[in-house]
Write a protein that holds these residues in place. Structure first.
Motif, PDB file in Angstrom:
ATOM      1  N   ILE A   1       5.372  -2.730  -4.515  1.00 30.13           N
ATOM      2  CA  ILE A   1       5.028  -2.004  -3.288  1.00 30.13           C
ATOM      3  C   ILE A   1       6.167  -1.079  -2.877  1.00 30.13           C
ATOM      4  CG2 ILE A   1       4.653  -2.312  -0.810  1.00 30.13           C
ATOM      5  CD1 ILE A   1       3.078  -4.871  -1.490  1.00 30.13           C
ATOM      6  N   HIS A   2       7.395  -1.591  -2.922  1.00 31.42           N
ATOM      7  CA  HIS A   2       8.554  -0.794  -2.514  1.00 31.42           C
ATOM      8  C   HIS A   2       8.751   0.412  -3.436  1.00 31.42           C
ATOM      9  CE1 HIS A   2      12.541   0.122  -0.928  1.00 31.42           C
ATOM     10  NE2 HIS A   2      12.991   0.175  -2.171  1.00 31.42           N
ATOM     11  N   THR A   3       8.550   0.214  -4.733  1.00 29.07           N
ATOM     12  CA  THR A   3       8.794   1.290  -5.707  1.00 29.07           C
ATOM     13  C   THR A   3       7.675   2.331  -5.717  1.00 29.07           C
ATOM     14  OG1 THR A   3      10.086  -0.206  -7.104  1.00 29.07           O
ATOM     15  CG2 THR A   3       9.198   1.765  -8.168  1.00 29.07           C
ATOM     16  N   LEU A   4       6.436   1.882  -5.572  1.00 25.28           N
ATOM     17  CA  LEU A   4       5.310   2.823  -5.627  1.00 25.28           C
ATOM     18  C   LEU A   4       5.084   3.543  -4.299  1.00 25.28           C
ATOM     19  CD1 LEU A   4       2.586   0.997  -7.758  1.00 25.28           C
ATOM     20  CD2 LEU A   4       4.426   2.524  -8.494  1.00 25.28           C
ATOM     21  N   GLY A   5       5.458   2.923  -3.197  1.00 26.03           N
ATOM     22  CA  GLY A   5       5.265   3.563  -1.901  1.00 26.03           C
ATOM     23  C   GLY A   5       3.817   3.902  -1.649  1.00 26.03           C
ATOM     24  N   GLN A   6       3.549   5.141  -1.280  1.00 21.31           N
ATOM     25  CA  GLN A   6       2.193   5.556  -0.938  1.00 21.31           C
ATOM     26  C   GLN A   6       1.260   5.594  -2.141  1.00 21.31           C
ATOM     27  OE1 GLN A   6       2.523   9.471   0.753  1.00 21.31           O
ATOM     28  NE2 GLN A   6       3.044  10.462  -1.183  1.00 21.31           N
ATOM     29  N   CYS A   7       1.803   5.411  -3.346  1.00 24.90           N
ATOM     30  CA  CYS A   7       0.976   5.392  -4.557  1.00 24.90           C
ATOM     31  C   CYS A   7       0.407   4.002  -4.865  1.00 24.90           C
ATOM     32  CB  CYS A   7       1.783   5.874  -5.763  1.00 24.90           C
ATOM     33  SG  CYS A   7       2.253   7.613  -5.701  1.00 24.90           S
ATOM     34  N   ILE A   8       0.763   2.987  -4.078  1.00 26.96           N
ATOM     35  CA  ILE A   8       0.341   1.621  -4.377  1.00 26.96           C
ATOM     36  C   ILE A   8      -1.186   1.482  -4.501  1.00 26.96           C
ATOM     37  CG2 ILE A   8       0.426   0.884  -1.950  1.00 26.96           C
ATOM     38  CD1 ILE A   8       1.259  -1.276  -5.047  1.00 26.96           C
ATOM     39  N   PRO A   9      -2.006   2.225  -3.744  1.00 31.43           N
ATOM     40  CA  PRO A   9      -3.453   2.058  -3.898  1.00 31.43           C
ATOM     41  C   PRO A   9      -3.973   2.440  -5.280  1.00 31.43           C
ATOM     42  CG  PRO A   9      -2.955   3.130  -1.807  1.00 31.43           C
ATOM     43  CD  PRO A   9      -1.691   3.127  -2.611  1.00 31.43           C
ATOM     44  N   GLN A  10      -3.177   3.147  -6.066  1.00 25.99           N
ATOM     45  CA  GLN A  10      -3.611   3.559  -7.393  1.00 25.99           C
ATOM     46  C   GLN A  10      -3.444   2.449  -8.433  1.00 25.99           C
ATOM     47  OE1 GLN A  10      -2.112   7.548  -8.534  1.00 25.99           O
ATOM     48  NE2 GLN A  10      -1.522   7.812  -6.387  1.00 25.99           N
ATOM     49  N   ALA A  11      -2.862   1.348  -8.025  1.00 23.66           N
ATOM     50  CA  ALA A  11      -2.631   0.234  -8.942  1.00 23.66           C
ATOM     51  C   ALA A  11      -3.735  -0.812  -8.831  1.00 23.66           C
ATOM     52  CB  ALA A  11      -1.282  -0.414  -8.655  1.00 23.66           C
ATOM     53  N   VAL A  12      -3.916  -1.556  -9.905  1.00 21.25           N
ATOM     54  CA  VAL A  12      -4.719  -2.773  -9.904  1.00 21.25           C
ATOM     55  C   VAL A  12      -3.735  -3.932  -9.996  1.00 21.25           C
ATOM     56  CG1 VAL A  12      -6.351  -4.172 -11.251  1.00 21.25           C
ATOM     57  CG2 VAL A  12      -6.747  -1.703 -10.962  1.00 21.25           C
ATOM     58  N   VAL A  13      -3.970  -4.986  -9.243  1.00 22.40           N
ATOM     59  CA  VAL A  13      -3.111  -6.173  -9.281  1.00 22.40           C
ATOM     60  C   VAL A  13      -3.862  -7.276 -10.006  1.00 22.40           C
ATOM     61  CG1 VAL A  13      -1.894  -7.909  -7.899  1.00 22.40           C
ATOM     62  CG2 VAL A  13      -1.946  -5.521  -7.144  1.00 22.40           C
ATOM     63  N   LEU A  65      -2.124 -12.025  -1.505  1.00 19.19           N
ATOM     64  CA  LEU A  65      -1.789 -10.714  -2.070  1.00 19.19           C
ATOM     65  C   LEU A  65      -2.478  -9.597  -1.293  1.00 19.19           C
ATOM     66  CD1 LEU A  65      -2.067 -11.657  -5.851  1.00 19.19           C
ATOM     67  CD2 LEU A  65       0.039 -11.276  -4.554  1.00 19.19           C
ATOM     68  N   ARG A  66      -3.734  -9.812  -0.909  1.00 21.92           N
ATOM     69  CA  ARG A  66      -4.467  -8.785  -0.147  1.00 21.92           C
ATOM     70  C   ARG A  66      -3.789  -8.534   1.193  1.00 21.92           C
ATOM     71  NH1 ARG A  66      -8.409  -6.071  -2.435  1.00 21.92           N
ATOM     72  NH2 ARG A  66      -9.519  -7.957  -2.995  1.00 21.92           N
ATOM     73  N   LYS A  67      -3.353  -9.609   1.838  1.00 33.14           N
ATOM     74  CA  LYS A  67      -2.670  -9.471   3.123  1.00 33.14           C
ATOM     75  C   LYS A  67      -1.359  -8.715   2.964  1.00 33.14           C
ATOM     76  CE  LYS A  67      -0.996 -12.204   7.055  1.00 33.14           C
ATOM     77  NZ  LYS A  67      -0.839 -13.590   7.600  1.00 33.14           N
ATOM     78  N   GLN A  68      -0.638  -8.999   1.880  1.00 32.47           N
ATOM     79  CA  GLN A  68       0.622  -8.293   1.631  1.00 32.47           C
ATOM     80  C   GLN A  68       0.371  -6.810   1.377  1.00 32.47           C
ATOM     81  OE1 GLN A  68       2.837  -9.877  -1.676  1.00 32.47           O
ATOM     82  NE2 GLN A  68       4.677  -8.679  -1.238  1.00 32.47           N
ATOM     83  N   LEU A  69      -0.668  -6.509   0.626  1.00 35.07           N
ATOM     84  CA  LEU A  69      -1.021  -5.113   0.382  1.00 35.07           C
ATOM     85  C   LEU A  69      -1.450  -4.417   1.672  1.00 35.07           C
ATOM     86  CD1 LEU A  69      -3.015  -5.575  -2.947  1.00 35.07           C
ATOM     87  CD2 LEU A  69      -0.838  -4.363  -2.703  1.00 35.07           C
TER      88      LEU A  69
END
Length: 246
Positions: free
Chosen positions: A149-161, A187-191
């Motif tokens: 989350i810290h590294t991707l920043g605003q790009c985090i929604p583009q990832a699948v966990v 994990l959902r709450k953290q996202l």
């Protein structure tokens, strides 16, 4: 509404002949309600892409380098994977973390590189048996995801966990649907604390998913599909799991 995603991770299995037979068996069962993909060993990416032409099944790789290019013998870059037609890249699989010493930050850096090349990282997190028995499951998965989350920043929604309890990979043991859902909810709450798009992000479960337990796992509110290991090597099993992902 999140569309389910089922991804086969072939690990270090396959040959030209068996790959062709496996993909033909999967393609014969299309279409699926869910999205489906296969992550295959590097040498077979191009031949599998040809075998999947005209199909809705996506192609993925099992790892990539955190570097753009350079003197990194034996490494494969995200740009190369995009060039040969990949859509997905698994990063941070527990076997990479355990056998190759990959840190949380390295996994996050790989995810950033994957997104930068227009591909989708499947970011794996999960605890060992010792960590679960010590009551550390939540702390471990949150630490692993926090780096991403810290590294991707605003790009985090583009990832699948993908949540993959290490103790359930290749052991025949599986987290109960309730155990898996509990971690997925964490994990959902953290996202959700990091992005307003957390509700649209897909969180997969990986850990001895089979045709007979897939439907119960996928029925949980925060489980959006699976990262499938051994069962993805048998067309009938992979197809059955895909059909369970409604």
């Amino acid at each position: 509404m999140r569309r389910k995603l089922v991804v086969g991770n072939w690990k270090m299995h396959g040959s030209l002949a068996t790959n062709a037979e496996l993909l033909a068996g999967i393609r014969a069962a299309e279409p699926f309600v869910c999205e489906a993909a296969v992550c295959v060993p590097f040498p077979y990416l191009s031949t599998c892409l040809l075998a999947l032409q005209g199909s809705h099944i996506g192609l993925g790789a099992q790892d990539c380098s955190a570097h753009e290019q350079g003197a990194y013998t034996g490494e494969v870059s995200a740009a190369m994977l995009a060039d040969v037609g990949c859509r997905y890249v698994i990063v941070g699989h527990s076997e990479r973390r355990a056998y190759h010493g990959e840190s949380d930050q390295l996994v996050a850096d790989k995810a950033k590189m994957v997104i930068g090349k227009g591909l989708v990282p499947i970011v794996c997190v999960g605890e060992t048996l010792a960590e679960r028995e010590a009551g550390q499951t939540e702390a471990v998965v949150k630490r692993q995801l926090s780096a991403v989350i810290h590294t991707l920043g605003q790009c985090i929604p583009q990832a699948v966990v993908a949540y993959e309890p290490v103790w359930a990979i290749g052991t025949g043991k599986t987290a109960t649907p309730e155990q898996a859902q509990e971690v997925h909810a964490v994990l959902r709450k953290q996202l959700a604390a990091a992005t307003e798009h957390a509700g649209a992000m897909r969180i997969l479960y990986g850990g001895s998913v089979k045709p007979d337990n897939a439907a119960a796992l996928f029925a949980q509110p925060d489980i959006d599909g699976g990262l499938i290991g051994g069962a993805s090597l048998k067309a009938a099993d992979f197809v059955a799991i895909c059909r369970a992902a409604l």
